[in-house]
Design an enzyme around this catalytic site. Structure first.
Site, PDB file in Angstrom:
ATOM      1  N   LYS A   1      51.322 -86.724  -0.967  1.00 56.54           N
ATOM      2  CA  LYS A   1      50.739 -86.671   0.376  1.00 56.54           C
ATOM      3  C   LYS A   1      49.479 -85.801   0.380  1.00 56.54           C
ATOM      4  O   LYS A   1      48.466 -86.166   0.978  1.00 56.54           O
ATOM      5  CB  LYS A   1      51.767 -86.152   1.387  1.00 56.54           C
TER       6      LYS A   1
ATOM      7  N   GLN B   1      58.985 -81.988   5.025  1.00 53.52           N
ATOM      8  CA  GLN B   1      59.557 -82.971   4.101  1.00 53.52           C
ATOM      9  C   GLN B   1      61.076 -82.980   4.209  1.00 53.52           C
ATOM     10  O   GLN B   1      61.719 -81.931   4.211  1.00 53.52           O
ATOM     11  CB  GLN B   1      59.112 -82.654   2.660  1.00 53.52           C
TER      12      GLN B   1
ATOM     13  N   ASP C   1      55.104 -87.884  11.680  1.00 49.93           N
ATOM     14  CA  ASP C   1      56.217 -88.649  11.094  1.00 49.93           C
ATOM     15  C   ASP C   1      56.841 -89.579  12.134  1.00 49.93           C
ATOM     16  O   ASP C   1      57.585 -90.489  11.797  1.00 49.93           O
ATOM     17  CB  ASP C   1      57.318 -87.697  10.603  1.00 49.93           C
TER      18      ASP C   1
HETATM   19  N1  GUN Z   1      61.544 -88.070   3.285  1.00 52.98           N
HETATM   20  C1  GUN Z   1      61.604 -89.394   2.983  1.00 52.98           C
HETATM   21  N2  GUN Z   1      60.724 -90.072   3.734  1.00 52.98           N
HETATM   22  C2  GUN Z   1      60.110 -89.170   4.530  1.00 52.98           C
HETATM   23  C3  GUN Z   1      59.092 -89.272   5.515  1.00 52.98           C
HETATM   24  O1  GUN Z   1      58.586 -90.342   5.853  1.00 52.98           O
HETATM   25  N3  GUN Z   1      58.723 -88.095   6.094  1.00 52.98           N
HETATM   26  C4  GUN Z   1      59.282 -86.902   5.791  1.00 52.98           C
HETATM   27  N4  GUN Z   1      58.875 -85.814   6.431  1.00 52.98           N
HETATM   28  N5  GUN Z   1      60.222 -86.777   4.879  1.00 52.98           N
HETATM   29  C5  GUN Z   1      60.626 -87.906   4.255  1.00 52.98           C
END
Ligand code: GUN
Length: 295
Positions: free
Chosen positions: A53, A97, A120
């Protein structure tokens, strides 16, 4: 091999080029767009996702700020960091995350993120807005990525039977919400099957669009797929490959079997995965535009 591959990497690259252009325009106006990525602990998979990311932000010109908290920290420590990020005008998007270590109250963490920075799209307000179909707003990154894969592959879900395997808050439920909207590019008839569904194959065999998101390696076999169906594999599973002598990533779909039956199929890796990040960057850009409208 009959099916055509949907190249998620190429489509994500195209979206990222579009994002980069808009970020550059903001920069020309003297504005910087900021995304905060909060990692609690050092789960190896989460570290990889966070690194990807941060790297993707750099590629499109978004300023990322990674905050890493110790594995043993308390929910209050995460909430304090989120409070600071909520108040920081340089930050347009905040994500924590998932999954955090077990002592962290993830629901409280999600609630604490300002809905205006919830890129998100996990918060109650934003999930509700997606369900209602209210625009404009953030969209859930992975399901939105799937919608874009379909749209850019000229697959119109209207009138089709879309079957989603999995009912998670991150994928299954919001995926259903997006596909069933009465809107262009959606308008599907949606079935969600899950661990409580007896005879899942009875439903999957009727799917024109089959979306697998259950986190079980190669769960979907060839005989569970209708000939000519579009198969979207959201799974990312690490399995030991005895031929390679090491771990490798596989999806929730048995790719070798499915690609003999489907018309279009996403690979793992290189399918849905890159799209999730591309849509996260899109939401961050949207957040910047929303904040400008409010000024
Ligand atoms: N863990 C797995 N997919 C995601 C996501 O799209 N966002 C976040 N914050 N954590 C994740």
């Amino acid at each position: 091999m009959k099916a055509q591959i949907i190249d998620g990497k190429a489509i994500a690259n195209q979206i990222n080029r579009e994002t980069a252009e808009l970020v550059a325009r903001a920069a020309a106006d003297g504005d910087k767009i900021g995304l905060a990525v909060v990692l609690v602990g050092s789960d190896p998979a989460s570290c990889v996702y966070v690194r990807n990311k941060v790297r993707a932000c750099a590629e499109v010109g978004i300023v990322s700020r990674q905050i890493t908290l110790p594995e043993t920290c308390a929910t209050a420590d995460v909430l304090r960091v989120i409070g600071e990020l909520n108040a920081d005008p340089a930050i347009h998007g905040i994500l924590v995350q998932s999954p955090p270590p077990p002592q962290i109250d993830e629901a409280a963490v999600i609630l604490a993120i300002s809905p205006d920075k919830d890129v998100d799209c996990f918060s109650e307000r934003n999930v509700g807005r997606v369900l209602i179909g209210e625009k404009p707003g953030f969209k859930p990154c992975t399901p939105w990525g799937v919608m874009e894969l379909l749209r850019r592959s000229h697959v119109d879900p209207a009138g089709k039977h879309a079957v989603i395997i999995g009912r998670s808050n991150i994928v299954g439920k919001p995926m259903a919400a997006l596909l069933l909207q009465k809107a262009a590019g959606a308008n599907a008839t949606v079935t969600v099957v899950h661990s409580g569904t007896p005879d899942i194959a009875r439903f999957t065999r009727d799917a024109d669009i089959l979306i697998a998101a259950i986190g079980k390696p190669r769960f979907v076999r060839g005989d569970m797929i209708k000939p000519g169906a579009v198969v979207i594999d959201v799974g990312i599973n690490r399995v030991f490959d005895p031929e390679l002598g090491k771990n490798r990533l596989v999806g929730d779909v048995n790719f070798a079997e499915a690609s003999e039956v489907a018309s279009l199929i996403t690979p793992v890796p290189g399918g849905v995965g890159p799209m999730t990040i591309a849509m996260l960057l899109r939401n961050t850009l949207s957040s910047y535009f929303f904040s400008r409208e409010k000024k």
